[in-house]
Scaffold this motif. Structure first.
Motif, PDB file in Angstrom:
ATOM      1  N   SER A 431      12.340  12.732 -12.847  1.00  0.00           N
ATOM      2  CA  SER A 431      13.653  12.995 -13.431  1.00  0.00           C
ATOM      3  C   SER A 431      14.770  12.238 -12.729  1.00  0.00           C
ATOM      4  O   SER A 431      15.873  12.114 -13.261  1.00  0.00           O
ATOM      5  CB  SER A 431      13.944  14.501 -13.390  1.00  0.00           C
ATOM      6  N   SER A 432      14.490  11.733 -11.534  1.00  0.00           N
ATOM      7  CA  SER A 432      15.477  10.919 -10.808  1.00  0.00           C
ATOM      8  C   SER A 432      15.235   9.433 -11.018  1.00  0.00           C
ATOM      9  O   SER A 432      15.841   8.599 -10.330  1.00  0.00           O
ATOM     10  CB  SER A 432      15.426  11.249  -9.310  1.00  0.00           C
ATOM     11  N   LEU A 433      14.336   9.126 -11.940  1.00  0.00           N
ATOM     12  CA  LEU A 433      13.972   7.738 -12.245  1.00  0.00           C
ATOM     13  C   LEU A 433      13.391   7.026 -11.035  1.00  0.00           C
ATOM     14  O   LEU A 433      13.563   5.826 -10.842  1.00  0.00           O
ATOM     15  CB  LEU A 433      15.182   6.966 -12.786  1.00  0.00           C
ATOM     16  N   ARG A 434      12.671   7.800 -10.227  1.00  0.00           N
ATOM     17  CA  ARG A 434      11.931   7.216  -9.109  1.00  0.00           C
ATOM     18  C   ARG A 434      10.461   7.101  -9.507  1.00  0.00           C
ATOM     19  O   ARG A 434       9.927   7.960 -10.202  1.00  0.00           O
ATOM     20  CB  ARG A 434      12.074   8.066  -7.847  1.00  0.00           C
ATOM     21  N   ILE A 435       9.833   6.056  -9.047  1.00  0.00           N
ATOM     22  CA  ILE A 435       8.458   5.769  -9.454  1.00  0.00           C
ATOM     23  C   ILE A 435       7.500   6.789  -8.839  1.00  0.00           C
ATOM     24  O   ILE A 435       7.496   7.012  -7.622  1.00  0.00           O
ATOM     25  CB  ILE A 435       8.065   4.341  -9.040  1.00  0.00           C
ATOM     26  N   VAL A 436       6.704   7.416  -9.707  1.00  0.00           N
ATOM     27  CA  VAL A 436       5.715   8.407  -9.275  1.00  0.00           C
ATOM     28  C   VAL A 436       4.329   7.782  -9.180  1.00  0.00           C
ATOM     29  O   VAL A 436       3.574   8.034  -8.248  1.00  0.00           O
ATOM     30  CB  VAL A 436       5.683   9.600 -10.257  1.00  0.00           C
ATOM     31  N   ASP A 437       4.006   6.940 -10.155  1.00  0.00           N
ATOM     32  CA  ASP A 437       2.679   6.321 -10.172  1.00  0.00           C
ATOM     33  C   ASP A 437       2.715   5.085 -11.061  1.00  0.00           C
ATOM     34  O   ASP A 437       3.614   4.927 -11.898  1.00  0.00           O
ATOM     35  CB  ASP A 437       1.642   7.319 -10.697  1.00  0.00           C
ATOM     36  N   MET A 503       9.053  14.073 -16.622  1.00  0.00           N
ATOM     37  CA  MET A 503       8.570  12.745 -16.271  1.00  0.00           C
ATOM     38  C   MET A 503       8.566  11.861 -17.506  1.00  0.00           C
ATOM     39  O   MET A 503       8.426  12.352 -18.632  1.00  0.00           O
ATOM     40  CB  MET A 503       7.164  12.799 -15.669  1.00  0.00           C
ATOM     41  N   VAL A 504       8.714  10.565 -17.276  1.00  0.00           N
ATOM     42  CA  VAL A 504       8.743   9.602 -18.370  1.00  0.00           C
ATOM     43  C   VAL A 504       7.731   8.503 -18.076  1.00  0.00           C
ATOM     44  O   VAL A 504       7.602   8.046 -16.933  1.00  0.00           O
ATOM     45  CB  VAL A 504      10.156   9.007 -18.541  1.00  0.00           C
ATOM     46  N   VAL A 505       7.014   8.101 -19.123  1.00  0.00           N
ATOM     47  CA  VAL A 505       5.997   7.058 -19.001  1.00  0.00           C
ATOM     48  C   VAL A 505       6.481   5.800 -19.710  1.00  0.00           C
ATOM     49  O   VAL A 505       7.006   5.872 -20.828  1.00  0.00           O
ATOM     50  CB  VAL A 505       4.662   7.514 -19.625  1.00  0.00           C
ATOM     51  N   GLY A 506       6.308   4.676 -19.054  1.00  0.00           N
ATOM     52  CA  GLY A 506       6.602   3.397 -19.674  1.00  0.00           C
ATOM     53  C   GLY A 506       5.337   2.567 -19.773  1.00  0.00           C
ATOM     54  O   GLY A 506       4.566   2.488 -18.809  1.00  0.00           O
TER      55      GLY A 506
END
Length: 580
Positions: A431-437, A503-506
């Protein structure tokens, strides 16, 4: 006790939830190809799975058509009704229940509690004569459990028939062997008991309360047209309490000393297991009155009225208090004199193959349990421990993929492999637009490694589209053409939100890397810059011919300006691609 075909699974309703495995007291449910099947050699026909299955996938064999056929034959058909009928059909009080059954075609309507009275007295006599520990034999599921699974306790079972069999034997002795007796009650195990070789012929058929309710609903009998009718034959009194805990002792008029010191009334499979453990260790209790269903017969699997056990209990208590007259001792003495109340009980243990420790360890290893700490014993598979499940797998009762934590890990690994081997670049941000994976393809496109996890997405690309999806300004981004000149990458980008997670997936698909794969916009930029340099060089080299050359370069400059104008217009647009 044979339970062949009494309880079965409706495969269309079964949803592989393992609920029946979890609650079956003797683990008589076999899982085969994901389907739950009742193993008749292990089943007690107690009906626990019938009562507990959330999908109503367990069903009890119906004998309704057979009973209706008996009535159609015009012979004497006697209904022996369990004392809990007053709680199952409370709307048919005041003699209406007897009237209902006679309207359906029964010749006589009698109370099974008469047999319970006989059994209670015979059991009390047995306890007085033989001072060792006894287990009352009224409950067929309990007796079958001991016979199949606890052979060492078979000698503790009181060698007395159940109230159902006692009453049926009495009725046939009085009204003739050709009379047919139909027991009606809440217990599916009674169907199996009626077919036991040593009591066969006493009870001709068993109907559950649910079967009777189905019959009534489909009949043309209307309650408002019924007229009160009397119960036939001997009337019961204290034995009407038999479906409750302690009902046998009350019916037998056992003294308070016995009740206080040497008598225990229990119900439910958990307490039954504790009783059996107590017997194994040398019990001081002289009589265990045990009922397999929690709360007693008023909680039978086929009761089917939807009321709680406390209301049912009150109905039974009130019914006993309304007994028309005290028990006629002469009638009972004569009935007991003519009725054989004894039976022999012998062990019939299920087959338990010998299984080695190595075999168990091998099954555990198949589900990733190589060390004791790997055995979670969570019970999700329906078994008490991982070892119990492994043994069930080896005996053909379970499948190794019933281990839910293991299957989740397998699914996660497969998902990880699919993502990691995908040619598309995949990145997940929080949600902070930090990369999780991210996957291997994404790392290759942006020349990044594990150290990028936790860093802002903006260190690699413009996070604008991700922000829109995260803020729910758009539901998702679909097939948007994007380019990343710093990495010589162009692609079609999809962005979507993970449901129930912030979470957001690109996903970058149709990826092209290198100048050959640049987008049309990048081609315009590159071509324009290159052409601008050529124009400048021409102007410097041909300064001496400025008049003639100026006209040519002015024309080229106009083209250059047009392309720059087009570039500016496209850069001001909100991107190309679509949002949804």
């Amino acid at each position: 006790m044979s339970t062949l075909g009494i309880i079965s699974t409706n495969k269309a309703r079964c949803r592989d939830c393992y609920r029946c495995v979890r609650i079956c007291p003797v683990k008589a449910i076999r899982i085969s190809e994901g389907q739950a099947q009742v193993d008749p050699t292990r089943c007690l026909a107690c009906g626990t799975c019938v009562r507990e299955c959330p999908q109503k996938a367990k069903q009890v064999r119906s004998d309704l058509a057979r009973v209706q056929g008996m009535i159609a034959d015009d012979g004497t058909v006697i209904a022996s009704i369990a004392p809990s009928y007053v709680a199952a059909f409370p709307d048919y009080g005041g003699g209406l229940f007897a009237a209902l059954l006679k309207k359906l075609g029964f010749t006589m309507v009698t109370e099974t509690a008469v047999g319970a009275e006989m059994v209670a007295r015979e059991t009390a006599r047995l306890v007085d004569e033989e001072p060792h520990a006894h287990v009352a034999s009224a409950c067929p599921a309990l007796v079958d459990m001991i016979v199949k699974y606890h052979a060492s306790a078979v000698g503790n079972i009181a060698p007395v028939v159940s109230p159902m069999v006692a009453h049926a034997r009495y009725l046939k002795g009085r009204y003739g062997e050709e009379a047919r007796v139909v027991f009606i009650g809440p217990c599916p195990a009674k169907k199996a008991e009626a077919e036991l070789p040593d009591v066969a012929g006493a009870v001709d058929a068993v109907l559950t309360f649910e079967e009777l309710r189905t019959w009534v609903d489909s009949s043309q009998v209307r309650k408002d047209q019924l007229r009160s009718a009397d119960i036939d034959d001997i009337l019961a009194s204290l034995a009407r309490l038999f479906p409750l805990e302690g009902g046998l002792a009350e019916a037998a008029s056992m003294g308070p000393d016995l009740l206080r010191q040497d008598f225990v009334a229990i119900s439910g499979s958990v307490e039954v297991e504790e009783m059996l453990e107590n017997l194994k260790n040398g019990s001081t209790v002289r009589l265990f009155e045990a009922l397999f269903c929690p709360g007693g017969c008023i909680n039978g699997a086929c009761f089917g009225d939807g009321k709680d056990v406390f209301r049912r209990r009150n109905y039974v208590l009130q019914h006993q208090k309304r007994a028309a007259r005290p028990t006629d001792e002469a009638d009972y003495a004569a009935a007991m004199e003519q009725t054989d109340l004894r039976r022999a009980v012998s062990e019939n243990p299920i087959d338990r193959p010998q299984i080695s420790e190595d075999e168990i360890r091998a099954v555990l290893a198949r589900t990733g349990k190589t060390e004791p700490e790997d055995e979670l014993n969570c019970g999700a598979c329906g078994y008490h421990s991982c070892r119990d499940n492994a043994i069930a797998v080896l005996t053909g009762m379970a499948e190794h993929n019933m281990c839910i934590p293991w299957m989740r890990k397998v699914a996660e690994r497969k998902t990880d492999q699919i993502i990691d081997n995908s040619p598309n670049g995949i990145v997940i941000v929080d949600s902070s637009l930090r990369i999780v994976d991210f996957n291997t393809a994404f790392a290759g496109l942006f020349s990044c490694g594990p150290g990028i996890v936790g860093k802002p997405l903006s260190t690699l690309m413009d996070p604008g589209d991700f922000e829109k999806v995260l803020a729910r300004s758009v539901d998702r981004i679909v097939n948007k053409d994007v380019s990343f000149p710093a990495y010589h990458v162009s692609a079609s980008m999809n962005v979507y939100r993970l449901e129930d997670e912030e979470m957001v997936v690109g996903i970058l698909a149709n990826v092209n890397k290198g100048t050959g794969g640049l987008s049309r916009l990048d081609h315009i930029r590159q071509e324009t810059l290159s052409h601008a340099e050529e124009v400048i060089q021409k102007q410097m080299l041909m300064a001496q011919e400025i008049a003639s050359i100026l006209g040519e370069t002015t024309s080229e400059t106009r083209v250059l300006l047009r392309k720059l104008t087009e570039l500016m217009k496209e850069s001001e647009e909100n991107g190309h691609g679509s949002t949804q």
